[in-house]
Design an enzyme around this catalytic site. Structure first.
Site, PDB file in Angstrom:
ATOM      1  N   ASP A 459      26.341  30.989  50.521  1.00  0.00           N
ATOM      2  CA  ASP A 459      27.385  29.978  50.752  1.00  0.00           C
ATOM      3  C   ASP A 459      28.731  30.608  51.085  1.00  0.00           C
ATOM      4  O   ASP A 459      29.542  29.990  51.774  1.00  0.00           O
ATOM      5  CB  ASP A 459      27.490  28.980  49.590  1.00  0.00           C
ATOM      6  CG  ASP A 459      27.687  29.608  48.241  1.00  0.00           C
ATOM      7  OD1 ASP A 459      27.589  30.838  48.128  1.00  0.00           O
ATOM      8  OD2 ASP A 459      27.927  28.859  47.272  1.00  0.00           O
TER       9      ASP A 459
HETATM   10  C1  LAN Z   1      29.524  34.099  41.035  1.00  0.00           C
HETATM   11  C2  LAN Z   1      30.766  33.674  41.668  1.00  0.00           C
HETATM   12  C3  LAN Z   1      30.616  32.959  42.957  1.00  0.00           C
HETATM   13  C4  LAN Z   1      29.342  32.165  43.032  1.00  0.00           C
HETATM   14  C5  LAN Z   1      29.362  31.071  44.125  1.00  0.00           C
HETATM   15  C6  LAN Z   1      29.697  31.590  45.501  1.00  0.00           C
HETATM   16  C7  LAN Z   1      30.411  30.015  43.770  1.00  0.00           C
HETATM   17  C8  LAN Z   1      27.996  30.411  44.123  1.00  0.00           C
HETATM   18  O1  LAN Z   1      27.999  29.298  44.985  1.00  0.00           O
HETATM   19  C9  LAN Z   1      26.896  31.418  44.335  1.00  0.00           C
HETATM   20  C10 LAN Z   1      26.875  32.455  43.212  1.00  0.00           C
HETATM   21  C11 LAN Z   1      28.204  33.202  43.015  1.00  0.00           C
HETATM   22  C12 LAN Z   1      28.304  34.260  44.079  1.00  0.00           C
HETATM   23  C13 LAN Z   1      28.293  33.908  41.664  1.00  0.00           C
HETATM   24  C14 LAN Z   1      27.094  34.492  41.030  1.00  0.00           C
HETATM   25  C15 LAN Z   1      27.241  35.011  39.588  1.00  0.00           C
HETATM   26  C16 LAN Z   1      28.596  35.630  39.310  1.00  0.00           C
HETATM   27  C17 LAN Z   1      28.778  36.827  40.219  1.00  0.00           C
HETATM   28  C18 LAN Z   1      29.647  34.563  39.618  1.00  0.00           C
HETATM   29  C19 LAN Z   1      29.525  33.305  38.795  1.00  0.00           C
HETATM   30  C20 LAN Z   1      30.905  35.252  39.144  1.00  0.00           C
HETATM   31  C21 LAN Z   1      30.487  36.037  37.890  1.00  0.00           C
HETATM   32  C22 LAN Z   1      28.948  36.044  37.865  1.00  0.00           C
HETATM   33  C23 LAN Z   1      28.393  37.389  37.333  1.00  0.00           C
HETATM   34  C24 LAN Z   1      26.903  37.268  37.120  1.00  0.00           C
HETATM   35  C25 LAN Z   1      29.124  37.761  36.050  1.00  0.00           C
HETATM   36  C26 LAN Z   1      28.604  38.953  35.350  1.00  0.00           C
HETATM   37  C27 LAN Z   1      27.655  38.540  34.309  1.00  0.00           C
HETATM   38  C28 LAN Z   1      26.372  38.875  34.284  1.00  0.00           C
HETATM   39  C29 LAN Z   1      25.439  38.019  33.533  1.00  0.00           C
HETATM   40  C30 LAN Z   1      25.830  40.074  34.958  1.00  0.00           C
END
Ligand code: LAN
Length: 729
Positions: A459
């Site tokens: 996305d």
């Molecule tokens: C994110 C942030 C952005 C998010 C969107 C683009 C909003 C979504 O539509 C797709 C998934 C994604 C890219 C995403 C995946 C997981 C993330 C990277 C996070 C929520 C930000 C932090 C999270 C990450 C897993 C945090 C670290 C924790 C762990 C359990 C490893």
């Protein structure tokens, strides 16, 4: 180097001797082509040469000096006031930045890594991290998984440790209270796997309390359904350095401080604890996703058979060598930025173990840690990624376009800069040996934050390419991204569809949902594989629709098939009550906005679609008396819509957008909501921060502070265009 016995990660300052605040007029955010780092200026001369910007002041909670604006009476006036404020927050390369806090388990991983790798911590950092953690301490003395969550062993044991490493005194009343809470919950032995891992690294726990993360799993053949390359990218990239460190059973040698921690973190005396018997101990407060019997059995086999009897030295060495290679590839392909804030510090630790303190890898990692840190009024925190640059910038462009203001001379320069930014952040090539290190192609993609990190996200690519297509279509805008590069982005998007028709986040699903049986993290749900998400699926549909209008001949059949299958999946994901469950923000209000946008793109609206009518009714039934919507983060945890005690501008805006996408025929409920959004705007055009907006893995919340600008502006603008820019207050 300091003497080990007295080590603190606070520059070696003795307890109680460190100032408790930094001078906020000395902090500056530097944005180098999307790499955001905070700097504390030491001298007056530096301060003079580098003045504090409005954005710096805003982020730090200092008065911005931005003027009061003419009171708005219509939605478009409110939009212009909002943009007038928000435009001042645009950073020099053209992107927006923000705090990206929420999770409370990130700083401890970093601070423990700093400590055990003997990385000097600037005093400014140590002071402000302590401030942040104390500000975020709950009344009961503890910390939770995320800022709004109840206290847990995970949050409390790790943040307590983090504070101690940074020099907080054990007898500080706040620490006494924290310890009391930790002991009430049973002490650190009841923490989840990740806290056991970090405390073993620190030398506070023996490794016998940590459930195994054997690197040998990386040697499994790729065709095996459980092979790690099939796991969700965040899990496998955390598991990777974790398994390397585990295999070495590496712990920091005891220091006076870690010996003190051994006395503070447990209810019983350290020597009396049978650590191995606590491998599976976990407090009910932490146990969001209990381990399955299968996983318990596998762990038992590892501990009692595999490790003591079957694992040979040469196999172990082979596994370590292969994981080390994969760690190096991840480092090289991201210039040490790494995928995220958990594997970043772990990779630093792995490099330190393997290559020693003076290695380039260690130095570069240390620099990169800065990319995750953020300073705000409460102190310094660790962001969930190295920023939200691409994401917020693309959404800002959409919002202004929706308002019909893209050619307004007041906002055009801002959008041109935003376009320049997105242009600079597209990944132009696949990363080196991407097949060997199991990376999905990146050519043509955008990630969530910046190009350095460079992981394709479905996305993020979709929203960015759509923003570019829409802006570059306007004749007075420069054509910065070539047709070829746009097509590369589309080619990338077309690889992102699952066999179900839906789209996931970083790559199409590689393994079965059954892998969730092996979810060992305990504190998160739905982490083991990619799932279909309405948000990601809609973004792809929407970008492809915009693209095919402009390039009707390019891969027309593939695009048509993709869209048809994706929309069918969106339909199939709707619940009987008309709603969609959102995975990346809270929750049904967020996903419903996307799903209704997807349906609209196929001509499905209130007038002709029963499912759209059901979706609208779902929202109308939950409108609050003040005209707004407010959804608690509990919706994400439980999968059931849960009212927040107060309406939220962001969620109100999402539902307004959803109802307008659906062509909901009555204006009244939307108008009431729009009025509410306008009434919450301050006289300088700003909207104040309300509850946390985002989520991941069902249980952990995360902030999207720019949503209060982006979606309010978009909702008001859409309203004005659809229903007229009427006087509302
Ligand atoms: C994110 C942030 C952005 C998010 C969107 C683009 C909003 C979504 O539509 C797709 C998934 C994604 C890219 C995403 C995946 C997981 C993330 C990277 C996070 C929520 C930000 C932090 C999270 C990450 C897993 C945090 C670290 C924790 C762990 C359990 C490893």
């Amino acid at each position: 180097m300091e003497k080990r016995g007295s080590r603190r990660a606070n520059g070696g300052v003795p307890d109680g001797k460190q100032p408790t605040k930094t001078d906020y007029s000395r902090w500056r955010l530097l944005d180098e082509r999307g790499r955001q780092t905070w700097h504390y200026l030491r001298t007056d001369d530096e301060v003079k040469k580098w003045p504090q910007s409005v954005a710096d002041k805003y982020f730090l909670g200092l008065p911005t000096g931005l003027p009061d604006l003419k009171t708005s009476t219509t939605p478009l006036q409110a939009v212009n006031n909002g943009l007038s404020f928000y435009s001042k927050l645009q950073l020099p390369p053209g992107n927006w930045g923000c705090e990206y806090g929420g999770p409370m388990f990130l700083l401890p991983g970093l601070v423990i890594t700093w400590y055990v790798t003997e990385t000097p911590v600037p005093e400014s950092h140590s002071i402000e991290i302590k401030n942040y953690l104390f500000t975020r301490q709950h009344e009961d003395g503890g910390w939770g998984l995320h800022v709004e969550a109840h206290s847990s062993v995970f949050g409390t044991a790790l943040n307590y440790t983090c504070l101690r490493l940074l020099g907080a005194h054990a007898e500080d009343p706040r620490m006494v209270k924290a310890r009391g809470k930790l002991h009430e919950m049973g002490g650190a032995v009841y923490g989840p796997h990740w806290s056991k891992f970090w405390l073993a690294v620190l030398g506070v726990f023996p490794w016998s309390i940590v459930n195994p993360t054997p690197p040998e799993l990386w040697l499994l053949p790729d065709w095996l359904p459980i092979a790690p390359w099939r796991w969700w990218i965040h899990m496998r990239q955390v598991f990777l350095p974790m398994s390397f460190v585990y295999s070495k059973r590496w712990s920091y040698p005891p220091t006076a401080l870690t010996m003190e921690l051994r006395n503070e973190l447990f209810v019983e005396p350290y020597e009396a604890i049978d650590f191995a018997s606590h491998r599976n101990s976990i407090s009910p407060l932490d146990n969001f996703h209990p381990k399955t019997w299968i996983l318990n059995l596998i762990n038992w086999i590892f501990v009692h058979l595999w490790i003591p009897y079957l694992l040979t030295k040469s196999l172990q060495q082979k596994a370590e060598a292969w994981t080390w290679k994969l760690i190096q590839m991840e480092d090289a392909n991201t210039d040490y930025s790494n995928l995220g804030p958990v594997n970043g510090p772990m990779n630093l630790l792995a490099c330190y173990i393997q290559e020693g303190p003076g290695a380039y890898s260690v130095r570069r990692h240390r620099e990169r840690m800065e990319d995750f840190l953020w300073v705000k009024s409460e102190g310094m925190l660790m962001n969930g990624t190295n920023g939200v640059q691409n994401w917020d910038t693309a959404f800002t462009i959409h919002a202004v376009i929706e308002c019909g203001l893209a050619e307004d001379p007041r906002w055009k320069p801002m959008l041109v800069k935003a376009l320049e930014y997105l242009e600079s952040q597209q990944t132009l090539e696949n990363c080196k040996d991407h097949e060997v290190c199991y990376r999905h192609p990146t050519k043509g993609a955008w990630g969530f934050s910046n190009k350095d990190q460079g992981y394709s996200v479905s996305d993020c690519t979709a929203e960015a390419v759509k923003a570019i297509l829409l802006l570059q279509k306007i004749p007075s805008y420069p054509n910065l991204v070539s047709e070829r590069r746009i097509k590369d982005a589309i080619d990338m998007l077309l690889t992102m569809q699952n066999d179900t028709g839906g789209c996931s986040s970083y790559e199409p699903r590689r393994g079965s949902e059954l892998l969730e049986y092996l979810n060992a993290a305990e504190v998160f749900g739905r982490i083991m594989v990619e799932y279909d998400y309405p948000e990601c699926t809609t973004a792809c549909i929407s970008a492809l629709n915009v693209f095919r209008k402009q390039y009707p001949d390019y891969r027309a059949k593939d695009i048509e098939t993709f869209i048809q299958r994706a929309v069918s999946w969106i339909r199939s994901d709707q619940r009987a009550d008309g709603s969609w469950y959102g995975a990346w923000a809270i929750c049904f209000t967020y996903a419903g906005m996307f799903a209704l946008q997807a349906l609209r793109s196929m001509g499905e609206t209130y007038a002709n679609s029963e499912r759209v009518r059901r979706a609208c009714q779902f929202f109308l039934d939950r409108q609050m008396d003040d005209g707004g919507w407010g959804e608690s983060y509990k919706s994400c945890e439980d999968g059931v819509y849960t009212q927040h005690e107060k309406s939220q501008v962001v969620q109100t805006a999402w539902v307004c957008i959803a109802l307008m996408e659906a062509d909901y025929p009555e204006v009244e409920p939307i108008q009431k909501a729009v009025k509410l959004i306008m009434s919450r705007q301050l006289s300088n055009g700003e909207w104040p921060q309300e509850a946390i907006e985002g989520v991941f893995n069902k249980s952990c919340m995360i902030s999207y502070p720019n949503y209060k600008f982006i979606f309010t502006i978009k909702a008001l603008g859409m309203f004005a265009r659809k229903h007229g820019d009427m006087v509302l207050q």
